[in-house]
Design a protein around this motif. Sequence first.
Motif, PDB file in Angstrom:
ATOM      1  N   PHE A   1     -22.661  53.833  -6.248  1.00  0.00           N
ATOM      2  CA  PHE A   1     -21.517  53.616  -7.140  1.00  0.00           C
ATOM      3  C   PHE A   1     -20.417  54.608  -6.772  1.00  0.00           C
ATOM      4  O   PHE A   1     -20.420  55.753  -7.213  1.00  0.00           O
ATOM      5  CB  PHE A   1     -21.944  53.783  -8.599  1.00  0.00           C
ATOM      6  CG  PHE A   1     -22.696  52.601  -9.149  1.00  0.00           C
ATOM      7  CD1 PHE A   1     -22.113  51.782 -10.099  1.00  0.00           C
ATOM      8  CD2 PHE A   1     -23.975  52.292  -8.690  1.00  0.00           C
ATOM      9  CE1 PHE A   1     -22.803  50.680 -10.603  1.00  0.00           C
ATOM     10  CE2 PHE A   1     -24.664  51.197  -9.178  1.00  0.00           C
ATOM     11  CZ  PHE A   1     -24.076  50.382 -10.140  1.00  0.00           C
ATOM     12  N   ARG A   2     -19.470  54.148  -5.961  1.00  0.00           N
ATOM     13  CA  ARG A   2     -18.376  55.028  -5.527  1.00  0.00           C
ATOM     14  C   ARG A   2     -17.348  55.243  -6.634  1.00  0.00           C
ATOM     15  O   ARG A   2     -16.553  56.179  -6.589  1.00  0.00           O
ATOM     16  CB  ARG A   2     -17.679  54.459  -4.292  1.00  0.00           C
ATOM     17  CG  ARG A   2     -18.595  54.291  -3.095  1.00  0.00           C
ATOM     18  CD  ARG A   2     -17.830  53.999  -1.824  1.00  0.00           C
ATOM     19  NE  ARG A   2     -16.646  53.218  -2.040  1.00  0.00           N
ATOM     20  CZ  ARG A   2     -16.606  51.890  -2.142  1.00  0.00           C
ATOM     21  NH1 ARG A   2     -17.742  51.202  -2.052  1.00  0.00           N
ATOM     22  NH2 ARG A   2     -15.482  51.250  -2.338  1.00  0.00           N
ATOM     23  N   ASP A   3     -17.335  54.343  -7.615  1.00  0.00           N
ATOM     24  CA  ASP A   3     -16.522  54.452  -8.821  1.00  0.00           C
ATOM     25  C   ASP A   3     -17.366  53.952  -9.978  1.00  0.00           C
ATOM     26  O   ASP A   3     -18.340  53.216  -9.762  1.00  0.00           O
ATOM     27  CB  ASP A   3     -15.251  53.588  -8.715  1.00  0.00           C
ATOM     28  CG  ASP A   3     -14.092  54.319  -8.067  1.00  0.00           C
ATOM     29  OD1 ASP A   3     -14.001  55.554  -8.242  1.00  0.00           O
ATOM     30  OD2 ASP A   3     -13.276  53.671  -7.384  1.00  0.00           O
ATOM     31  N   PRO A   4     -17.026  54.311 -11.207  1.00  0.00           N
ATOM     32  CA  PRO A   4     -17.739  53.715 -12.343  1.00  0.00           C
ATOM     33  C   PRO A   4     -17.453  52.216 -12.417  1.00  0.00           C
ATOM     34  O   PRO A   4     -16.328  51.781 -12.167  1.00  0.00           O
ATOM     35  CB  PRO A   4     -17.150  54.445 -13.556  1.00  0.00           C
ATOM     36  CG  PRO A   4     -16.509  55.669 -13.014  1.00  0.00           C
ATOM     37  CD  PRO A   4     -16.043  55.315 -11.641  1.00  0.00           C
ATOM     38  N   TRP A   5     -18.448  51.440 -12.757  1.00  0.00           N
ATOM     39  CA  TRP A   5     -18.272  49.994 -12.961  1.00  0.00           C
ATOM     40  C   TRP A   5     -17.858  49.785 -14.416  1.00  0.00           C
ATOM     41  O   TRP A   5     -16.695  49.525 -14.708  1.00  0.00           O
ATOM     42  CB  TRP A   5     -19.572  49.276 -12.630  1.00  0.00           C
ATOM     43  CG  TRP A   5     -19.528  47.774 -12.675  1.00  0.00           C
ATOM     44  CD1 TRP A   5     -18.584  46.991 -13.280  1.00  0.00           C
ATOM     45  CD2 TRP A   5     -20.483  46.873 -12.099  1.00  0.00           C
ATOM     46  NE1 TRP A   5     -18.887  45.668 -13.113  1.00  0.00           N
ATOM     47  CE2 TRP A   5     -20.050  45.566 -12.393  1.00  0.00           C
ATOM     48  CE3 TRP A   5     -21.657  47.038 -11.375  1.00  0.00           C
ATOM     49  CZ2 TRP A   5     -20.759  44.426 -11.991  1.00  0.00           C
ATOM     50  CZ3 TRP A   5     -22.367  45.923 -10.980  1.00  0.00           C
ATOM     51  CH2 TRP A   5     -21.921  44.636 -11.269  1.00  0.00           C
TER      52      TRP A   5
ATOM     53  N   PHE B   1     -24.561  58.222  -7.470  1.00  0.00           N
ATOM     54  CA  PHE B   1     -23.265  58.429  -8.109  1.00  0.00           C
ATOM     55  C   PHE B   1     -22.548  59.557  -7.380  1.00  0.00           C
ATOM     56  O   PHE B   1     -23.177  60.392  -6.733  1.00  0.00           O
ATOM     57  CB  PHE B   1     -23.430  58.775  -9.590  1.00  0.00           C
ATOM     58  CG  PHE B   1     -24.100  57.695 -10.391  1.00  0.00           C
ATOM     59  CD1 PHE B   1     -23.364  56.650 -10.923  1.00  0.00           C
ATOM     60  CD2 PHE B   1     -25.473  57.714 -10.609  1.00  0.00           C
ATOM     61  CE1 PHE B   1     -23.978  55.639 -11.656  1.00  0.00           C
ATOM     62  CE2 PHE B   1     -26.095  56.723 -11.336  1.00  0.00           C
ATOM     63  CZ  PHE B   1     -25.341  55.671 -11.864  1.00  0.00           C
ATOM     64  N   ASN B   2     -21.211  59.603  -7.505  1.00  0.00           N
ATOM     65  CA  ASN B   2     -20.499  60.652  -6.769  1.00  0.00           C
ATOM     66  C   ASN B   2     -19.983  61.787  -7.639  1.00  0.00           C
ATOM     67  O   ASN B   2     -19.373  62.726  -7.126  1.00  0.00           O
ATOM     68  CB  ASN B   2     -19.350  60.060  -5.926  1.00  0.00           C
ATOM     69  CG  ASN B   2     -18.365  59.265  -6.747  1.00  0.00           C
ATOM     70  OD1 ASN B   2     -18.299  59.414  -7.951  1.00  0.00           O
ATOM     71  ND2 ASN B   2     -17.602  58.416  -6.081  1.00  0.00           N
TER      72      ASN B   2
ATOM     73  N   PRO C   1     -21.665  63.877  -3.776  1.00  0.00           N
ATOM     74  CA  PRO C   1     -20.205  63.844  -3.886  1.00  0.00           C
ATOM     75  C   PRO C   1     -19.566  63.240  -2.646  1.00  0.00           C
ATOM     76  O   PRO C   1     -20.182  63.196  -1.567  1.00  0.00           O
ATOM     77  CB  PRO C   1     -19.827  65.321  -4.040  1.00  0.00           C
ATOM     78  CG  PRO C   1     -20.953  66.065  -3.394  1.00  0.00           C
ATOM     79  CD  PRO C   1     -22.189  65.250  -3.673  1.00  0.00           C
ATOM     80  N   ASN C   2     -18.359  62.765  -2.804  1.00  0.00           N
ATOM     81  CA  ASN C   2     -17.612  62.276  -1.647  1.00  0.00           C
ATOM     82  C   ASN C   2     -17.304  63.427  -0.707  1.00  0.00           C
ATOM     83  O   ASN C   2     -17.477  64.601  -1.049  1.00  0.00           O
ATOM     84  CB  ASN C   2     -16.324  61.591  -2.093  1.00  0.00           C
ATOM     85  CG  ASN C   2     -16.582  60.245  -2.739  1.00  0.00           C
ATOM     86  OD1 ASN C   2     -17.610  59.626  -2.480  1.00  0.00           O
ATOM     87  ND2 ASN C   2     -15.669  59.803  -3.574  1.00  0.00           N
ATOM     88  N   GLY C   3     -16.814  63.094   0.471  1.00  0.00           N
ATOM     89  CA  GLY C   3     -16.483  64.121   1.449  1.00  0.00           C
ATOM     90  C   GLY C   3     -15.329  63.672   2.315  1.00  0.00           C
ATOM     91  O   GLY C   3     -14.585  62.760   1.976  1.00  0.00           O
ATOM     92  N   PHE C   4     -15.181  64.323   3.456  1.00  0.00           N
ATOM     93  CA  PHE C   4     -14.088  64.002   4.375  1.00  0.00           C
ATOM     94  C   PHE C   4     -14.639  63.832   5.786  1.00  0.00           C
ATOM     95  O   PHE C   4     -15.731  64.317   6.113  1.00  0.00           O
ATOM     96  CB  PHE C   4     -13.016  65.100   4.358  1.00  0.00           C
ATOM     97  CG  PHE C   4     -13.525  66.458   4.808  1.00  0.00           C
ATOM     98  CD1 PHE C   4     -13.526  66.809   6.148  1.00  0.00           C
ATOM     99  CD2 PHE C   4     -14.003  67.374   3.883  1.00  0.00           C
ATOM    100  CE1 PHE C   4     -14.008  68.041   6.568  1.00  0.00           C
ATOM    101  CE2 PHE C   4     -14.486  68.622   4.293  1.00  0.00           C
ATOM    102  CZ  PHE C   4     -14.481  68.949   5.629  1.00  0.00           C
TER     103      PHE C   4
END
Length: 344
Positions: free
Chosen positions: A57-61, A96-97, A121-124
């Motif tokens: 889930f890259r964003d909440p649904w 989840f991120n 968490p997301n990254g770069f």
Amino acid sequence: MTPDRLVGWVRPATRLGIRTARNSGSQIIYSSGPPWSNHMVAGGIVAATRLPWVADFRDPWVGNAFRPGRNDDTWAGRKHRRLESEVYENADVVIFNTPRAMEDAVSRAGERLANKSIVIPNGFDPALFETQAADVTEDRAKKMPLTLVHPGGFYGKRNVDGLLQALGKMKRNGQLSERDLRLELIGADRPGRVREKEQIAKLQLEGIVNLSPPVPHEECIARISQANVLLLVQTEAPLCVPGKLYEYIAIGKPVLTISTEGSTSDLVNAECLGPCVDPDDAVGLEMAVRELLDQHHAGQLPKLDASISKRYDGRNQMAQFDAVFRRAIGRSIESISASKGLRE
């Protein structure tokens, strides 16, 4: 169009996915949303193949601040919640991120989801930052205006009204000129958007605030790499962190964050990325700008510790994904072995 406008591809994609999974010897199914139709496809493939499933889930649904209708007691709202619940129920691992996003989902789905969830968490992408030009010398930098940059357009409730008001007040009081500060809003000059233009004209900030149209990502990275301070805006989206923040971390410059309480302020404060001010705190915004100006003129703008960048390096994220995939596959093998033992 529930769960999204791509719902029409779910059935053909599921059929193709089942054939592909069976013919390729696949060991695991991984789906990433949005778009949420991806999870529906994955669920169909898993139902037919019994392969382990990792749902990301890259964003909440449900609970997404930009899609409040999903929480409403309407046909569409109830269907969104049912489809989300099916993913939580059937996936072997749910990613989840942000911690808040996971906590929000667990509050609806219960402890069973908590036992199979993880936060990554997301990254770069480090390759994007390997060839960036070096900063100007410290002595030269002191004589130049403090350059504050924000890439990307504003939408929803995101805006820089409070910051522009603070800059306008400082200019009226003779405390700010274009020799002191330059605010670059890259991508804010776009068709149909006049809010920032009207504010700049009203507050007489021409020469201090510059709007420019969207530019390619590579050019954008180059421009924000030359900034002194990076601007981040996040308003009333407590479960999410804007993706650009991770690229800011890669660049290593201080961040001025305008954010309500939530995942964004959690990360900024935990990693000490720079001042974090509520959008409605006009005094706090002015104080933050003054402090950054003083640090700039003294040649003392903080730099982020290299260890922070390492934590959000995309290669580190991929190592975490690899561990999750291997664990899910291992659990599946154990489950199959156990079920064979019971049948015997």
